[in-house]
Design an enzyme around this catalytic site. Structure first.
Site, PDB file in Angstrom:
ATOM      1  N   LYS A 142      -7.539 -15.630  -5.084  1.00 50.16           N
ATOM      2  CA  LYS A 142      -6.469 -16.570  -5.398  1.00 50.16           C
ATOM      3  C   LYS A 142      -5.172 -16.066  -4.757  1.00 50.16           C
ATOM      4  O   LYS A 142      -4.708 -14.976  -5.058  1.00 50.16           O
ATOM      5  CB  LYS A 142      -6.296 -16.692  -6.912  1.00 50.16           C
ATOM      6  CG  LYS A 142      -5.332 -17.778  -7.341  1.00 50.16           C
ATOM      7  CD  LYS A 142      -5.331 -17.930  -8.858  1.00 50.16           C
ATOM      8  CE  LYS A 142      -4.354 -19.023  -9.288  1.00 50.16           C
ATOM      9  NZ  LYS A 142      -4.309 -19.158 -10.766  1.00 50.16           N
ATOM     10  N   ASP A 147      -7.380 -31.143 -13.754  1.00 51.67           N
ATOM     11  CA  ASP A 147      -7.851 -30.167 -12.773  1.00 51.67           C
ATOM     12  C   ASP A 147      -7.774 -28.744 -13.308  1.00 51.67           C
ATOM     13  O   ASP A 147      -8.207 -27.809 -12.632  1.00 51.67           O
ATOM     14  CB  ASP A 147      -7.054 -30.288 -11.463  1.00 51.67           C
ATOM     15  CG  ASP A 147      -5.556 -30.184 -11.677  1.00 51.67           C
ATOM     16  OD1 ASP A 147      -5.006 -31.101 -12.311  1.00 51.67           O
ATOM     17  OD2 ASP A 147      -4.940 -29.217 -11.208  1.00 51.67           O
ATOM     18  N   ASP A 153       1.834 -22.944   1.211  1.00 51.87           N
ATOM     19  CA  ASP A 153       1.570 -21.767   2.047  1.00 51.87           C
ATOM     20  C   ASP A 153       0.294 -21.037   1.649  1.00 51.87           C
ATOM     21  O   ASP A 153      -0.120 -20.092   2.316  1.00 51.87           O
ATOM     22  CB  ASP A 153       2.767 -20.814   2.016  1.00 51.87           C
ATOM     23  CG  ASP A 153       3.107 -20.295   0.618  1.00 51.87           C
ATOM     24  OD1 ASP A 153       2.300 -20.510  -0.316  1.00 51.87           O
ATOM     25  OD2 ASP A 153       4.181 -19.697   0.452  1.00 51.87           O
ATOM     26  N   GLY A 154      -0.334 -21.473   0.549  1.00 55.25           N
ATOM     27  CA  GLY A 154      -1.574 -20.845   0.132  1.00 55.25           C
ATOM     28  C   GLY A 154      -1.421 -19.455  -0.445  1.00 55.25           C
ATOM     29  O   GLY A 154      -2.410 -18.772  -0.702  1.00 55.25           O
TER      30      GLY A 154
END
Length: 497
Positions: free
Chosen positions: A110, A257, A122-123
């Site tokens: 993660k 989610d 940006d992840g």
């Protein structure tokens, strides 16, 4: 490696369920933490235990051949508004590990960089949210509450820009799976469009069959496996939310989610444990309307499960009206299930072995005392064991309305006496039920502040160790268990994405 077993069943399903993606290389990874007891459970080879090979694995810089990184696809209702495509925008499933008990779990990075679902993100993850999730997820596990877990955390050596520039970090998360209500919403939404053109629900059935076989294989033998599946998920979520409520936990962002099919707690963003008890308590900065307040969590869980039920309608029955009737009855059972689990847990917290109809009022009365006297939730319950034999000690010290306390305590002690149990055993049971230490907001904030500004992980390590045994408290850790002063109180928590 002989005992280390991995698989990649979700990745093998391929599109649209997941998409292959590689982590982004980071410049200078360093260890923050490694969970050796969890590594043993996973039978992870020792070559990855706080070694350079481990740094390469848990930073995503150099993956072993057994890893098949993929980003999972899902949709979601975010604060009630449907978004048809979300997905793992900053997380990658590396592999499914078969642990020493034969249980299949996901290993996920993660904060590992951009994926096909990153949109404009940006992840990456800042250090603060990684420390928060590591501590709180492991605390939940130690409290016996189903949760994702933290295997490793590393600093990346680069900076992540949020409101300010913060050190980057990556968490390695373990879960029964990362499949969510939103996963089914994504497939069902695609299927609805596809069905309009081709009259088929192939993807939905493929995915549902996969998840049932993986998580609820007992449903396969039922007359209606998909209805049985829905009912099993509802029951697991009813238990989970009851557990949250019983320890004063507020998830903070209960979007569809963020609700797992397995019944585990996932995504520790703006979550918090209550200080002073208040059913309307909210910490999440983005929850301005109190949608996900402590007292609203069962209602929201039921709403989320109704959205899940909607996705399964084509599989539950051929006739839509019949499917709706069956699914609605299942969803409507959530409230009764959740309330029953909650009352059982709360009865245990006040020293009762079995809950009766009259006990509901006793439990509600104690919660009202906590609220009206502005008593800290965790401390109020923890000190209650001292009041078992003497109503003038323990929780009374936190009460301003002593008369109201004595009225409640008299009825409570009479109820305890009816059980016929040795009172010292009642006290011991309560102390093994009500934690002495929880990951308090103001302590977590200090951990993050010290780590991000000075690189100082001493408080992080002390808290991590203390939270591993939440029903015991060493003298040196007493300050970790204490409620915040007025100046220390945290009013808002933030997501960190």
């Amino acid at each position: 490696m002989n005992d280390f077993k991995v698989d990649n069943s979700l990745a093998r399903l391929g599109k649209p369920f997941s998409e292959a993606s590689m982590p982004t290389v980071v410049p200078a990874p360093q260890w923050i933490a490694f969970n050796s007891s969890l590594a043993q459970q996973l039978q992870l080879p020792e070559q990855y235990w706080q070694t350079d090979a481990g740094l390469n694995l848990f930073s995503g810089n150099n993956l072993p051949e057994w890893a098949t990184p993929a980003a999972h696809a899902y949709a979601g209702h975010q604060f009630g508004h449907f978004v048809p495509q979300l997905g793992d925008g900053r997380a990658l499933l590396l592999a499914e590990v078969i642990d020493r008990d034969g249980k299949r779990v996901d290993m996920q990075l993660k904060g590992a960089g951009t994926t096909p679902f990153s949109r404009r993100g940006d992840g990456r993850s800042p250090l603060g949210p990684v420390l928060r999730e590591y501590l709180i997820s492991e605390a939940m596990h130690a409290l016996g509450i189903p949760s994702t877990r933290a295997l490793a955390a590393v600093i990346t050596g680069d900076w992540v820009q949020r409101d300010t520039a913060e050190p980057g970090a990556i968490l390695t998360r373990i879960a029964s799976s990362h499949i969510r209500v939103g996963s089914f919403q994504y497939i069902a939404h695609r299927g609805a469009n596809h069905q309009a053109q081709n009259g088929e629900q192939t993807e939905l059935k493929t995915f549902a069959d996969y998840v049932i076989k993986r998580h609820y294989p007992e449903c396969l033998s039922q007359a209606n496996p998909y209805l049985a599946f829905l009912t099993a998920v509802i029951d697991n979520q009813a238990k989970l939310i009851a557990n949250w409520m019983s320890i004063g936990f507020i998830h903070g962002v209960m979007n569809t989610d963020n609700m797992t099919i397995s019944g585990e707690t996932i995504d520790y963003g703006p979550c918090a444990f209550m200080d002073s008890f208040n059913p309307a308590q909210v910490y999440s900065y983005i929850d301005s309307q109190g949608r996900y307040a402590w007292g609203n969590q069962p209602k929201i869980a039921s709403w989320n499960l109704a959205r899940f039920a909607e996705t399964l309608l084509p599989l539950i029955a051929e006739q839509r009206e019949q499917a709706i009737e069956l699914a609605s009855a299942a969803v409507q059972s959530f409230g009764q299930r959740n309330e029953a689990y909650f009352l059982q847990l709360m009865a245990k917290k006040i020293g009762l072995q079995q809950v009766t109809a009259d006990d509901e009022g006793l439990i509600a009365g104690f919660l009202q005392l906590l609220h009206s006297n502005t008593v800290d939730f965790s401390q109020g319950f923890r000190l209650l064991s001292q009041s078992v034999t003497d109503s003038n000690s323990g929780t009374i010290t936190l009460m301003t309305d002593k008369a109201a306390w004595q009225h409640w305590a008299s009825a409570w002690q009479q109820r305890l006496a009816v059980q016929g149990l040795d009172l010292s055993q009642v006290q011991a049971n309560m102390d093994a039920t009500n934690p002495a230490i929880i990951p308090r907001n103001h302590i977590i904030a200090k951990v993050i502040q010290q780590a991000t500004t000075d690189g100082d992980l001493r408080l992080f390590n002390q808290l991590k160790q203390a939270l591993a045994t939440p029903f015991e408290l060493k003298p040196d850790d007493a300050f970790l268990a204490a409620p915040p002063s007025d100046k220390e109180q945290i009013k808002n928590t933030f997501c960190g994405t």
